[in-house]
Scaffold this motif. Structure first.
Motif, PDB file in Angstrom:
ATOM      1  N   ARG A 134     -23.136  -6.572   6.617  1.00 32.82           N
ATOM      2  CA  ARG A 134     -24.267  -5.798   7.106  1.00 32.82           C
ATOM      3  C   ARG A 134     -25.566  -6.208   6.428  1.00 32.82           C
ATOM      4  O   ARG A 134     -26.358  -6.936   6.996  1.00 32.82           O
ATOM      5  CB  ARG A 134     -24.027  -4.300   6.923  1.00 32.82           C
ATOM      6  CG  ARG A 134     -25.090  -3.439   7.606  1.00 32.82           C
ATOM      7  CD  ARG A 134     -24.886  -1.970   7.310  1.00 32.82           C
ATOM      8  NE  ARG A 134     -23.587  -1.499   7.793  1.00 32.82           N
ATOM      9  CZ  ARG A 134     -23.025  -0.392   7.397  1.00 32.82           C
ATOM     10  NH1 ARG A 134     -23.621   0.373   6.493  1.00 32.82           N
ATOM     11  NH2 ARG A 134     -21.859  -0.019   7.891  1.00 32.82           N
ATOM     12  N   ASP A 135     -25.820  -5.761   5.206  1.00 33.71           N
ATOM     13  CA  ASP A 135     -27.097  -5.988   4.537  1.00 33.71           C
ATOM     14  C   ASP A 135     -26.832  -6.588   3.169  1.00 33.71           C
ATOM     15  O   ASP A 135     -26.234  -5.949   2.304  1.00 33.71           O
ATOM     16  CB  ASP A 135     -27.872  -4.675   4.410  1.00 33.71           C
ATOM     17  CG  ASP A 135     -29.291  -4.876   3.902  1.00 33.71           C
ATOM     18  OD1 ASP A 135     -29.466  -5.647   2.940  1.00 33.71           O
ATOM     19  OD2 ASP A 135     -30.221  -4.266   4.459  1.00 33.71           O
ATOM     20  N   ARG A 199     -28.281  -7.062  13.995  1.00 32.82           N
ATOM     21  CA  ARG A 199     -29.314  -6.301  14.693  1.00 32.82           C
ATOM     22  C   ARG A 199     -28.718  -5.072  15.376  1.00 32.82           C
ATOM     23  O   ARG A 199     -29.388  -4.046  15.527  1.00 32.82           O
ATOM     24  CB  ARG A 199     -30.015  -7.180  15.727  1.00 32.82           C
ATOM     25  CG  ARG A 199     -30.686  -8.431  15.171  1.00 32.82           C
ATOM     26  CD  ARG A 199     -31.504  -8.163  13.932  1.00 32.82           C
ATOM     27  NE  ARG A 199     -32.733  -7.433  14.212  1.00 32.82           N
ATOM     28  CZ  ARG A 199     -33.474  -6.844  13.280  1.00 32.82           C
ATOM     29  NH1 ARG A 199     -33.088  -6.855  12.012  1.00 32.82           N
ATOM     30  NH2 ARG A 199     -34.572  -6.229  13.608  1.00 32.82           N
ATOM     31  N   LEU A 200     -27.470  -5.160  15.801  1.00 33.83           N
ATOM     32  CA  LEU A 200     -26.856  -4.013  16.462  1.00 33.83           C
ATOM     33  C   LEU A 200     -26.805  -2.798  15.547  1.00 33.83           C
ATOM     34  O   LEU A 200     -27.108  -1.676  15.966  1.00 33.83           O
ATOM     35  CB  LEU A 200     -25.449  -4.370  16.949  1.00 33.83           C
ATOM     36  CG  LEU A 200     -25.380  -5.201  18.231  1.00 33.83           C
ATOM     37  CD1 LEU A 200     -23.948  -5.610  18.523  1.00 33.83           C
ATOM     38  CD2 LEU A 200     -25.963  -4.428  19.413  1.00 33.83           C
ATOM     39  N   THR A 206     -24.635   1.988  14.350  1.00 41.97           N
ATOM     40  CA  THR A 206     -23.185   1.853  14.239  1.00 41.97           C
ATOM     41  C   THR A 206     -22.818   0.387  14.080  1.00 41.97           C
ATOM     42  O   THR A 206     -23.493  -0.503  14.596  1.00 41.97           O
ATOM     43  CB  THR A 206     -22.456   2.430  15.465  1.00 41.97           C
ATOM     44  OG1 THR A 206     -22.954   1.798  16.648  1.00 41.97           O
ATOM     45  CG2 THR A 206     -22.668   3.925  15.574  1.00 41.97           C
ATOM     46  N   ASP A 207     -21.715   0.130  13.379  1.00 44.70           N
ATOM     47  CA  ASP A 207     -21.259  -1.240  13.170  1.00 44.70           C
ATOM     48  C   ASP A 207     -20.750  -1.847  14.477  1.00 44.70           C
ATOM     49  O   ASP A 207     -20.215  -1.127  15.334  1.00 44.70           O
ATOM     50  CB  ASP A 207     -20.136  -1.270  12.132  1.00 44.70           C
ATOM     51  CG  ASP A 207     -20.659  -1.085  10.714  1.00 44.70           C
ATOM     52  OD1 ASP A 207     -21.834  -1.408  10.478  1.00 44.70           O
ATOM     53  OD2 ASP A 207     -19.881  -0.611   9.848  1.00 44.70           O
ATOM     54  N   PRO A 208     -20.873  -3.166  14.630  1.00 49.56           N
ATOM     55  CA  PRO A 208     -20.398  -3.812  15.860  1.00 49.56           C
ATOM     56  C   PRO A 208     -18.907  -3.656  16.087  1.00 49.56           C
ATOM     57  O   PRO A 208     -18.452  -3.740  17.231  1.00 49.56           O
ATOM     58  CB  PRO A 208     -20.790  -5.282  15.657  1.00 49.56           C
ATOM     59  CG  PRO A 208     -21.041  -5.436  14.194  1.00 49.56           C
ATOM     60  CD  PRO A 208     -21.529  -4.118  13.725  1.00 49.56           C
ATOM     61  N   ASP A 209     -18.139  -3.398  15.032  1.00 49.19           N
ATOM     62  CA  ASP A 209     -16.696  -3.206  15.180  1.00 49.19           C
ATOM     63  C   ASP A 209     -16.356  -2.058  16.128  1.00 49.19           C
ATOM     64  O   ASP A 209     -15.273  -2.036  16.720  1.00 49.19           O
ATOM     65  CB  ASP A 209     -16.060  -2.919  13.814  1.00 49.19           C
ATOM     66  CG  ASP A 209     -16.461  -3.915  12.748  1.00 49.19           C
ATOM     67  OD1 ASP A 209     -17.692  -4.013  12.475  1.00 49.19           O
ATOM     68  OD2 ASP A 209     -15.582  -4.583  12.180  1.00 49.19           O
ATOM     69  N   ALA A 298     -34.722  -2.519  26.742  1.00 49.97           N
ATOM     70  CA  ALA A 298     -33.582  -2.909  27.575  1.00 49.97           C
ATOM     71  C   ALA A 298     -33.192  -4.355  27.320  1.00 49.97           C
ATOM     72  O   ALA A 298     -32.013  -4.687  27.198  1.00 49.97           O
ATOM     73  CB  ALA A 298     -33.922  -2.705  29.048  1.00 49.97           C
ATOM     74  N   ARG A 299     -34.173  -5.231  27.232  1.00 47.95           N
ATOM     75  CA  ARG A 299     -33.872  -6.624  26.962  1.00 47.95           C
ATOM     76  C   ARG A 299     -33.337  -6.796  25.544  1.00 47.95           C
ATOM     77  O   ARG A 299     -32.368  -7.526  25.298  1.00 47.95           O
ATOM     78  CB  ARG A 299     -35.120  -7.487  27.141  1.00 47.95           C
ATOM     79  CG  ARG A 299     -34.755  -8.967  26.956  1.00 47.95           C
ATOM     80  CD  ARG A 299     -35.809  -9.809  26.333  1.00 47.95           C
ATOM     81  NE  ARG A 299     -35.177 -11.056  25.885  1.00 47.95           N
ATOM     82  CZ  ARG A 299     -35.717 -12.243  26.035  1.00 47.95           C
ATOM     83  NH1 ARG A 299     -36.882 -12.371  26.621  1.00 47.95           N
ATOM     84  NH2 ARG A 299     -35.092 -13.306  25.574  1.00 47.95           N
ATOM     85  N   ASN A 300     -33.967  -6.130  24.604  1.00 47.24           N
ATOM     86  CA  ASN A 300     -33.592  -6.273  23.200  1.00 47.24           C
ATOM     87  C   ASN A 300     -32.119  -5.944  22.975  1.00 47.24           C
ATOM     88  O   ASN A 300     -31.356  -6.739  22.418  1.00 47.24           O
ATOM     89  CB  ASN A 300     -34.488  -5.361  22.351  1.00 47.24           C
ATOM     90  CG  ASN A 300     -34.258  -5.515  20.867  1.00 47.24           C
ATOM     91  OD1 ASN A 300     -33.577  -6.427  20.419  1.00 47.24           O
ATOM     92  ND2 ASN A 300     -34.825  -4.608  20.092  1.00 47.24           N
ATOM     93  N   VAL A 301     -31.695  -4.782  23.416  1.00 50.06           N
ATOM     94  CA  VAL A 301     -30.330  -4.350  23.117  1.00 50.06           C
ATOM     95  C   VAL A 301     -29.313  -5.199  23.873  1.00 50.06           C
ATOM     96  O   VAL A 301     -28.239  -5.517  23.344  1.00 50.06           O
ATOM     97  CB  VAL A 301     -30.160  -2.846  23.409  1.00 50.06           C
ATOM     98  CG1 VAL A 301     -30.138  -2.553  24.900  1.00 50.06           C
ATOM     99  CG2 VAL A 301     -28.912  -2.301  22.730  1.00 50.06           C
ATOM    100  N   THR A 302     -29.612  -5.605  25.108  1.00 49.32           N
ATOM    101  CA  THR A 302     -28.658  -6.432  25.845  1.00 49.32           C
ATOM    102  C   THR A 302     -28.597  -7.846  25.305  1.00 49.32           C
ATOM    103  O   THR A 302     -27.539  -8.492  25.377  1.00 49.32           O
ATOM    104  CB  THR A 302     -28.983  -6.438  27.355  1.00 49.32           C
ATOM    105  OG1 THR A 302     -30.380  -6.720  27.550  1.00 49.32           O
ATOM    106  CG2 THR A 302     -28.647  -5.095  27.982  1.00 49.32           C
TER     107      THR A 302
END
Length: 498
Positions: A134-135, A199-200, A206-209, A298-302
């Motif tokens: 993460r960080d 970035r997610l 929340t973690d990408p997992d 919308a673009r950022n998160v996708t």
């Protein structure tokens, strides 16, 4: 001037061939874990003042397929094969997170081409920041005021993220390979994936997992609240299927049939685009994200969720109705988009059509029928299929007659700010997409969204609209992945990985 440092690498892994996909993924994980541990060990020593005499580097593992055959494969397949003979390769990160995905992709390659895959160490360096999940500052407990020596030397000693190399040239079809370079196997190289994984968490909390293969995007908090209530009810009932419900801060509530209980703590501040996850085995559950207002979000998160290779994403939110025959609360099933949002014009020019996907359209219409009780001609009482216009100007309705004329010429029946970007990025990244909106105002006909004017609409429609989106995703889950990931989204020379 100091002479350049020599490079210290971990003991090399020999490149080996595999005919078993699970064994190949196990080797990917072995290489990745060993190499990231190597970087973490040296970095933590460095952070404590031990500056190495050499440059420290470790690289991502790779998957490689070499085939010499032009043999035609089963033409029904949308993925799992390379376009022609040659060497095809991709670097890989987080094989623990992508284990099921990688196992399927590698298995298909081996079966479809009848040749083994090679697993080894690539030439792509792992940025030291990405050796941590993460960080890097939090995970290593770095002081806020590092010594001048450490601050000055970091990029001289370790590889750092190179944003110039983390592009989407493969997905956009603009990649120019040098002679002798292998063709790509995947839409994303490892470092590009790592960048998005971090970035997610930053944007969603929340973690990408925890992200699931079926995603709903919305533009109102009402849907988040309704989804949270529904998700908690699923777990409290002990219903089979869902294992946990995850909220920002990685707050995890487990199904009572699995012991129940909640762990984690909510963040002090709500993340910019909070995500909630109803977790099912194999990431087959549902993720809902409130992306807020505007095409940039919308673009950022996708851009980032695309690296997780979801099976489908839907936009389920509010819109302005453009026809006088519409009523507040009516639904709009998008079959086309007017892209006036401009956030993807460079990567995907506006002349590129964004088609409706039959599999998703049918699921959405069947879901509306199932939840509302209307069918056939009667369905037109509550739903209209048509073009959705997405704009980047929130005050479009007071921008003059030219805007209204363009909307009329496009035959648009609804307008929002996010749907076109979500659909366009689905098209761009080969993620099946769809849009079902709900009319919340009709500014061209005097029904303006102002405080106190839409209370009944929100109370009556949010729950039903969300249930329609959830029902549509359940229908899509039961389709074969080969059918859902159809050939419509493939370019002339497509990568093998879904």
């Amino acid at each position: 001037m100091r002479p350049p440092l020599t490079v210290q690498l971990p003991q090399p892994f020999p490149t080996e061939t595999f005919t078993d996909a699970s064994a190949a993924v196990a080797r990917l994980e072995e290489i990745y874990e060993r190499n990231t541990a190597f970087l973490r060990g040296h970095f933590e020593a460095y952070a404590n003042g031990v500056v190495p005499a050499t440059r420290i580097r470790a690289t991502y593992p790779f998957v490689r397929l070499t085939t010499a055959s032009h043999a035609r494969l089963d033409s029904r397949l949308a993925y799992g094969f390379v376009a022609g003979p040659g060497v095809h390769e991709t670097s890989v990160t987080r094989p623990d997170l992508f284990r099921s995905y990688l196992t399927e992709q590698i298995r298909l390659l081996i079966e479809n081409h009848g040749v083994p895959v090679e697993i080894g160490e690539s030439a792509e360096p792992i940025p030291v920041h990405f050796a941590y999940r993460r960080d890097i500052n939090i995970e290593t407990a770095l002081p806020h005021h590092e010594s001048p020596l450490v601050t000055r030397a970091l990029r001289d000693v370790f590889d750092a993220p190179d944003l110039a190399a983390m592009d989407d040239a493969i997905a956009d079809g603009t990649l120019e390979l040098k002679p002798g370079m292998p063709e790509p196997l995947s839409l994303f190289r490892a470092a590009r994936v790592d960048y998005s994984l971090r970035r997610l968490y930053h944007y969603t909390g929340t973690d990408p997992d925890h992200f699931q293969n079926f995603v709903i995007f919305t533009n109102y908090q009402f849907y988040v609240d309704a989804f949270a209530d529904w998700g908690r009810q699923q777990l409290a009932s002990g219903q089979a299927g869902p294992e946990a419900f995850v909220e920002p801060g990685n707050v995890i509530t487990r199904n009572v049939s699995l012991g129940g209980g909640t762990t984690g703590a909510a963040p002090a501040r709500t993340p910019q685009m909070p995500a909630l996850h109803l977790v099912e085995p194999g990431h087959q559950g549902i993720t809902l994200i409130n992306i807020g207002t505007g095409p940039s979000n919308a673009r950022n998160v996708t851009d980032h969720i695309a690296v997780l290779r979801p099976h489908a994403w839907l936009m389920v939110g509010h819109c302005a109705g453009l026809r006088n025959t519409q009523r507040l609360g009516d639904y709009v099933l998008a079959h086309g988009y007017v892209r006036e949002d401009h956030v993807l014009d460079q990567e995907l020019p506006p002349w590129v059509p964004i088609p409706a996907l039959a599999e998703v359209q049918v699921a959405l219409e069947e879901a509306v029928e199932a939840v509302t009780g209307y069918s056939g001609f009667e369905l037109k009482r509550v739903m209209r299929t048509g073009t959705v216009a997405s704009v980047d100007n929130r005050n479009w309705e007071i921008s003059g007659p030219a805007v209204i004329r363009r909307l009329s010429q496009s035959r648009a029946v609804a307008l929002d700010m996010e749907s076109a970007a979500i659909a366009a990025n689905g098209y761009r990244f080969r993620v099946p997409y769809g849009t079902l909106l709900c009319v919340s105002d009709k500014p061209l006909h005097g029904e303006i969204k102002l405080a106190g004017m839409a209370g009944n609409f929100y109370r009556q429609r949010v729950g039903q609209h969300l249930q329609i989106g959830l029902k549509a995703l359940e229908l899509l889950k039961h389709q074969e992945s080969e059918r859902l990931h159809s050939r419509k989204l493939r370019s002339f020379a497509e990568v093998a990985f879904q």
